[in-house]
Structure formats: C-alpha cells, structure tokens
Design a protein around this motif. Structure first.
Motif, PDB file in Angstrom:
ATOM      1  N   GLN A 155      49.290  40.243 118.130  1.00  0.00           N
ATOM      2  CA  GLN A 155      48.167  41.206 118.104  1.00  0.00           C
ATOM      3  C   GLN A 155      47.736  41.592 119.521  1.00  0.00           C
ATOM      4  OE1 GLN A 155      47.761  42.334 114.994  1.00  0.00           O
ATOM      5  NE2 GLN A 155      49.408  40.837 114.764  1.00  0.00           N
ATOM      6  N   VAL A 156      47.126  42.770 119.647  1.00  0.00           N
ATOM      7  CA  VAL A 156      46.741  43.253 120.976  1.00  0.00           C
ATOM      8  C   VAL A 156      45.678  42.367 121.621  1.00  0.00           C
ATOM      9  CG1 VAL A 156      47.318  45.706 120.715  1.00  0.00           C
ATOM     10  CG2 VAL A 156      45.111  44.895 119.910  1.00  0.00           C
ATOM     11  N   ASP A 157      44.877  41.683 120.806  1.00  0.00           N
ATOM     12  CA  ASP A 157      43.807  40.846 121.369  1.00  0.00           C
ATOM     13  C   ASP A 157      44.227  39.371 121.473  1.00  0.00           C
ATOM     14  OD1 ASP A 157      43.865  40.683 118.575  1.00  0.00           O
ATOM     15  OD2 ASP A 157      41.724  40.306 118.397  1.00  0.00           O
ATOM     16  N   ALA A 158      45.538  39.077 121.311  1.00  0.00           N
ATOM     17  CA  ALA A 158      45.992  37.690 121.413  1.00  0.00           C
ATOM     18  C   ALA A 158      45.765  37.151 122.811  1.00  0.00           C
ATOM     19  CB  ALA A 158      47.472  37.603 121.050  1.00  0.00           C
ATOM     20  N   GLU A 159      45.448  35.865 122.888  1.00  0.00           N
ATOM     21  CA  GLU A 159      45.209  35.215 124.177  1.00  0.00           C
ATOM     22  C   GLU A 159      46.234  34.102 124.369  1.00  0.00           C
ATOM     23  OE1 GLU A 159      41.159  33.878 123.846  1.00  0.00           O
ATOM     24  OE2 GLU A 159      40.484  35.905 123.399  1.00  0.00           O
ATOM     25  N   PRO A 160      46.498  33.747 125.634  1.00  0.00           N
ATOM     26  CA  PRO A 160      47.431  32.622 125.861  1.00  0.00           C
ATOM     27  C   PRO A 160      46.845  31.330 125.289  1.00  0.00           C
ATOM     28  CG  PRO A 160      46.648  33.594 127.950  1.00  0.00           C
ATOM     29  CD  PRO A 160      45.949  34.315 126.850  1.00  0.00           C
ATOM     30  N   THR A 161      47.677  30.487 124.702  1.00  0.00           N
ATOM     31  CA  THR A 161      47.135  29.232 124.124  1.00  0.00           C
ATOM     32  C   THR A 161      47.563  28.024 124.943  1.00  0.00           C
ATOM     33  OG1 THR A 161      49.030  29.249 122.611  1.00  0.00           O
ATOM     34  CG2 THR A 161      46.936  30.042 121.753  1.00  0.00           C
TER      35      THR A 161
END
Ligand SMILES: N[C@@H](CCC(=O)N[C@@H](CS)C(=O)NCC(=O)O)C(=O)O
Length: 212
Positions: free
Chosen positions: A206-212
């Motif tokens: 998704q465009v709003d995914a963040e690094p985990t």
C-alpha cells in the motif's frame, strides 16, 4: 470509488481484496490509526464513520459512503456479481458467512487498536492477549472449516471466507501466533496469496506502508 484505509488495518485489507477480485479501480485515502493520536478521531473522519474505524468506502452511486467491511463487501458482491464471493445454495452461504463472521466478530475486535489502548492503560500485556484470542479463534475456525475446505477455505473457489481469513493470518503472524496447527487455513492462505487481488491488497503493497 474512494477507500479510507490504513495499510495495516485487516478490515480495510478485506475491502482492498474484494475491490481487486472484482477488478474495480479506487482512490486510496490513508487514515493513520496511530499518528497524531489516531487520525480516525479527526472530525472529518468521524463524520464519515461515527465509530472512528476504517474501512469506509465512498461508492459511485448516490454520493453514499459505506462503513463496516461486511456491509461494504456484500454491497460490492451484489452490485458487481462476478466473480461471486458466496456459493449457490443457502446452506453453503450460511457456512461461508459463518467462517467470515468468526473472524469479523469473534477475533478481530479483540485485537483492535482501541482495545489494545485500553489494555495498555490497565497494564495488561496486549501482545499476549492478542496471541491468546487469535489462537483460540483460529482453532475454532480450523475446526469449523476443515471438513469442507479445499484449495480455499470453502472448497476450491475463492469466497468471502478467504477474504476474511488472509488479513487475519497476517495479524496472527504479526503477533507471533504459531500456525502449524491450522493446515486448512494455511493452505487456503497460500493459494489466495498467489492471486494478484490478494498480493496487491497486502499491507506492504500500500502507498502508506511503513518500514517494519
Ligand atoms: N467491524 C468493523 C471493524 C472495523 C475496525 O475495527 N477497524 C479497525 C482497523 S482493522 C480500526 O479502524 N481501528 C481503529 C481504532 O481501534 O481506533 C469492520 O469490519 O469494518
């Protein structure tokens, strides 16, 4: 159509999968459930969904915004019937709905952000809580599904049950729940994730995914 979503929301993930299965394009409107104390609490979003939860879907008829993933998905399935997400017979439909509902009302609300926030206030280990209730729920889901599961959770065709299963297994992995005891669930999950509608709906895509 416009989808209010958060990359890690399992409920929005269900709607993303359905939009993909139906081949429907949509605009993605991120609502960050953690940042700024949770953007779902902003007045502009609580006007969309008074319960302050994603998903919400603005549909392309009558300027209406729908809430609650089950209502949204059933609407999409009725309005765009191909491919169908529910089987032909009333009895089979009841079974598939029961599998989806077990996740929808029997597992997910117990591991929601607002639930975790309250547990933290009371000094309760929310990760152990999540593992407990997800394990209990998935144990029941495996038992309920096993006799009729095939390549997917109900026989050999993708259904509403898989749309609810895959995001819930994403959460199970996130909280460290072992999945070895759930062969029907993991088989369906693996087969579903091989389909573009599922892989394109994944949180990390998704465009709003963040690094985990
Ligand atoms: N039954 C609702 C549940 C929606 C829901 O719980 N959404 C979560 C994300 S999966 C949420 O927005 N939580 C925000 C919060 O708890 O503050 C549905 O299926 O749409």
């Amino acid at each position: 159509m416009k989808l209010w979503s958060y990359w890690r929301s399992s409920c929005a993930y269900r709607v993303r999968i359905t939009l993909g299965l139906k081949g429907l394009p949509y605009e993605y409107q991120p609502v960050h459930l953690i940042r700024d104390g949770g953007q779902q609490h902003r007045p502009e979003f609580s006007a969309v969904n008074p319960l302050r939860q994603v998903p919400a879907l603005e549909v392309d008829e009558a300027n209406v915004t729908l809430v609650q993933s089950m209502a949204i998905i059933e609407y999409l399935d009725e309005r765009y019937p191909k491919p169908p997400l529910l089987p032909q017979s009333a009895l089979d439909r009841a079974h598939v709905r029961a599998l989806a509902e077990l996740v929808n009302s029997g597992i997910q609300p117990l591991q929601n952000t607002s639930t975790f926030n309250e547990l933290k206030k009371h000094g309760i280990d929310h990760e152990a809580w999540a593992r407990l209730f997800i394990t209990q729920g998935l144990t029941a889901l495996e038992q309920l599904a096993a006799a009729r599961a095939g390549a997917f959770l109900f026989e050999d065709t993708v259904s509403l049950a898989d749309v609810y299963l895959v995001p819930q297994l994403y959460n199970a992995r996130r909280w460290g729940v072992p999945l070895d005891a759930f062969p029907s669930l993991t088989r369906a999950d693996q087969n579903a994730q091989a389909l573009p509608a599922f892989s394109e709906a994944a949180p990390e895509a998704q465009v709003d995914a963040e690094p985990t």
